[in-house]
Design a protein around this motif. Structure first.
Motif, PDB file in Angstrom:
ATOM      1  N   GLY A  78      -0.634   3.620  -1.097  1.00  0.00           N
ATOM      2  CA  GLY A  78       0.305   2.717  -0.318  1.00  0.00           C
ATOM      3  C   GLY A  78      -0.230   1.470   0.004  1.00  0.00           C
ATOM      4  N   LYS A  79       0.580   0.453   0.232  1.00  0.00           N
ATOM      5  CA  LYS A  79      -0.058  -0.956   0.689  1.00  0.00           C
ATOM      6  C   LYS A  79       0.929  -1.619   1.426  1.00  0.00           C
ATOM      7  N   ALA A  80       0.499  -2.340   2.546  1.00  0.00           N
ATOM      8  CA  ALA A  80       1.526  -3.184   3.443  1.00  0.00           C
ATOM      9  C   ALA A  80       0.687  -4.489   3.755  1.00  0.00           C
ATOM     10  N   VAL A  81       1.400  -5.572   3.514  1.00  0.00           N
ATOM     11  CA  VAL A  81       0.667  -6.978   3.738  1.00  0.00           C
ATOM     12  C   VAL A  81       1.635  -7.507   4.820  1.00  0.00           C
ATOM     13  N   ILE A  82       0.800  -8.098   5.938  1.00  0.00           N
ATOM     14  CA  ILE A  82       1.446  -8.458   7.228  1.00  0.00           C
ATOM     15  C   ILE A  82       0.813  -9.945   7.446  1.00  0.00           C
ATOM     16  N   GLU A  83       1.816 -11.042   7.636  1.00  0.00           N
ATOM     17  CA  GLU A  83       1.272 -12.277   8.045  1.00  0.00           C
ATOM     18  C   GLU A  83       1.723 -12.401   9.500  1.00  0.00           C
TER      19      GLU A  83
ATOM     20  N   PHE B 142       4.790   1.172  -2.537  1.00  0.00           N
ATOM     21  CA  PHE B 142       4.393   2.665  -2.544  1.00  0.00           C
ATOM     22  C   PHE B 142       4.198   3.044  -4.252  1.00  0.00           C
ATOM     23  N   ASP B 143       3.247   3.384  -4.662  1.00  0.00           N
ATOM     24  CA  ASP B 143       2.527   3.581  -5.886  1.00  0.00           C
ATOM     25  C   ASP B 143       2.722   2.256  -6.718  1.00  0.00           C
TER      26      ASP B 143
ATOM     27  N   TYR C 156       5.296  13.782   0.433  1.00  0.00           N
ATOM     28  CA  TYR C 156       4.537  12.684   0.462  1.00  0.00           C
ATOM     29  C   TYR C 156       3.808  12.635   1.736  1.00  0.00           C
ATOM     30  N   VAL C 157       2.530  12.696   1.978  1.00  0.00           N
ATOM     31  CA  VAL C 157       1.807  12.760   3.315  1.00  0.00           C
ATOM     32  C   VAL C 157       0.823  11.851   3.417  1.00  0.00           C
ATOM     33  N   TRP C 158       0.682  10.938   4.435  1.00  0.00           N
ATOM     34  CA  TRP C 158      -0.054   9.824   4.602  1.00  0.00           C
ATOM     35  C   TRP C 158      -1.431  10.450   5.178  1.00  0.00           C
ATOM     36  N   GLU C 159      -2.544  10.213   4.342  1.00  0.00           N
ATOM     37  CA  GLU C 159      -3.841  10.974   4.679  1.00  0.00           C
ATOM     38  C   GLU C 159      -4.844  10.166   5.327  1.00  0.00           C
ATOM     39  N   ALA C 160      -5.039   8.863   4.855  1.00  0.00           N
ATOM     40  CA  ALA C 160      -6.094   8.026   5.306  1.00  0.00           C
ATOM     41  C   ALA C 160      -5.423   6.819   5.126  1.00  0.00           C
ATOM     42  N   ALA C 161      -6.328   5.835   5.701  1.00  0.00           N
ATOM     43  CA  ALA C 161      -5.843   4.323   5.900  1.00  0.00           C
ATOM     44  C   ALA C 161      -7.239   3.509   6.007  1.00  0.00           C
ATOM     45  N   ASN C 162      -7.043   2.108   5.651  1.00  0.00           N
ATOM     46  CA  ASN C 162      -7.998   1.169   5.714  1.00  0.00           C
ATOM     47  C   ASN C 162      -7.200   0.108   6.112  1.00  0.00           C
ATOM     48  N   LEU C 163      -7.833  -0.890   6.953  1.00  0.00           N
ATOM     49  CA  LEU C 163      -7.185  -2.229   7.233  1.00  0.00           C
ATOM     50  C   LEU C 163      -8.278  -3.446   6.960  1.00  0.00           C
ATOM     51  N   PHE C 164      -7.588  -4.482   6.612  1.00  0.00           N
ATOM     52  CA  PHE C 164      -8.475  -5.638   6.445  1.00  0.00           C
ATOM     53  C   PHE C 164      -7.705  -6.666   7.401  1.00  0.00           C
ATOM     54  N   CYS C 165      -8.180  -7.383   8.437  1.00  0.00           N
ATOM     55  CA  CYS C 165      -7.782  -8.175   9.464  1.00  0.00           C
ATOM     56  C   CYS C 165      -8.319  -9.735   8.967  1.00  0.00           C
ATOM     57  N   GLY C 166      -7.323 -10.196   8.068  1.00  0.00           N
ATOM     58  CA  GLY C 166      -7.674 -11.634   7.375  1.00  0.00           C
ATOM     59  C   GLY C 166      -8.364 -11.228   5.969  1.00  0.00           C
TER      60      GLY C 166
ATOM     61  N   PHE D 218      -2.750  -9.737   7.126  1.00  0.00           N
ATOM     62  CA  PHE D 218      -3.396  -8.378   7.462  1.00  0.00           C
ATOM     63  C   PHE D 218      -3.126  -7.518   6.167  1.00  0.00           C
ATOM     64  N   THR D 219      -3.829  -6.697   5.789  1.00  0.00           N
ATOM     65  CA  THR D 219      -3.544  -5.702   4.512  1.00  0.00           C
ATOM     66  C   THR D 219      -4.010  -4.260   4.840  1.00  0.00           C
ATOM     67  N   ALA D 220      -2.941  -3.483   4.910  1.00  0.00           N
ATOM     68  CA  ALA D 220      -3.435  -2.051   5.248  1.00  0.00           C
ATOM     69  C   ALA D 220      -3.134  -1.327   3.837  1.00  0.00           C
ATOM     70  N   TYR D 221      -4.201  -0.559   3.556  1.00  0.00           N
ATOM     71  CA  TYR D 221      -4.046   0.737   2.533  1.00  0.00           C
ATOM     72  C   TYR D 221      -4.072   1.779   2.926  1.00  0.00           C
ATOM     73  N   GLN D 222      -3.196   2.539   2.143  1.00  0.00           N
ATOM     74  CA  GLN D 222      -2.718   4.129   2.703  1.00  0.00           C
ATOM     75  C   GLN D 222      -3.254   4.826   1.281  1.00  0.00           C
ATOM     76  N   ILE D 223      -3.583   6.258   1.880  1.00  0.00           N
ATOM     77  CA  ILE D 223      -3.781   7.260   0.545  1.00  0.00           C
ATOM     78  C   ILE D 223      -2.637   8.137   1.088  1.00  0.00           C
ATOM     79  N   ILE D 224      -1.592   8.189   0.272  1.00  0.00           N
ATOM     80  CA  ILE D 224      -0.463   9.000   0.174  1.00  0.00           C
ATOM     81  C   ILE D 224      -0.555  10.180  -0.556  1.00  0.00           C
ATOM     82  N   ARG D 225      -0.594  11.583  -0.258  1.00  0.00           N
ATOM     83  CA  ARG D 225      -0.718  12.539  -1.061  1.00  0.00           C
ATOM     84  C   ARG D 225       0.534  13.025  -1.658  1.00  0.00           C
ATOM     85  N   ASP D 226       0.723  13.080  -2.808  1.00  0.00           N
ATOM     86  CA  ASP D 226       1.903  13.924  -3.470  1.00  0.00           C
ATOM     87  C   ASP D 226       1.621  15.337  -3.470  1.00  0.00           C
ATOM     88  N   LYS D 227       2.256  15.971  -2.564  1.00  0.00           N
ATOM     89  CA  LYS D 227       1.967  17.472  -2.257  1.00  0.00           C
ATOM     90  C   LYS D 227       2.385  18.386  -3.525  1.00  0.00           C
TER      91      LYS D 227
END
Length: 178
Positions: free
Chosen positions: A104-109, A142-143, A5-15, A87-96
């Motif tokens: 992929g998603k991470a939520v951080i306060e 994850f997924d 599984y390879v992390w290919e791209a990301a986006n972040l929302f700050c608030g 803060f919410t981060a979204y990731q594109i994780i590629r199933d090779k």
């Protein structure tokens, strides 16, 4: 079955209040919090060999870097913004193996506790390093499946959806609320 599984791209929302505040055009790097246990050595008086004793998890310290200046984040920094932000981060994780994209998603306060601009050099893109401090809540998916959940205020830790603190919270009479 083994897979990659390879992390290919990301986006972040700050608030998360404004869904138009995507950082996908300026995000240069993102480091999710390191999950690291705290250990202390113990060498019992009658033992020949010392052991390590696990005592909890170290504080979480996520960081990210954005190209250019971000006036919205300057307003979120430090003493002028005492409240926590989500803060919410979204990731594109590629199933090779299958070639499919997985979310992929991470939520951080926490609070935006550091803004460190690069040194200015004519002809180079200036970027700023940011740190999220005073983290009190973290979720990792994850997924679309919850892998890790932690909330300081309700003393909750879940791994793969299984509450790791239910017996402690029951004994200590910690009120749970989600």
């Amino acid at each position: 079955m083994s897979n990659l599984y390879v992390w290919e791209a990301a986006n972040l929302f700050c608030g998360d209040e404004d869904p138009t505040k995507s950082k996908h055009l300026t995000l240069q790097n993102l480091r999710l919090p390191t999950l690291e246990e705290i250990f202390q050595d113990h060498h019992a008086g009658g033992a020949r060999v010392a052991i390590e004793v696990g005592l909890g998890i170290k504080k979480l310290e996520p960081t990210f870097k954005l190209v250019g200046w971000d006036p919205d984040l300057l307003s979120q920094f430090g003493l002028g913004a005492k409240g926590k932000k989500r803060f919410t981060a979204y990731q594109i994780i590629r199933d090779k193996r299958a070639g499919t994209a997985i979310e992929g998603k991470a939520v951080i306060e926490g609070r935006l506790g550091k803004i460190a601009p690069d040194e200015f050099k004519r002809g180079d893109l200036l970027a700023n390093d940011y740190a999220i401090n005073e983290v009190t809540h973290y979720e990792l998916y994850f997924d679309r499946r919850e892998k890790f959940y932690w909330d300081f205020f309700i003393n909750s830790v879940r791994i793969d959806g299984v509450d790791q603190n239910s017996d402690e919270n029951t004994i200590l009479r910690v009120p749970a609320s989600v």
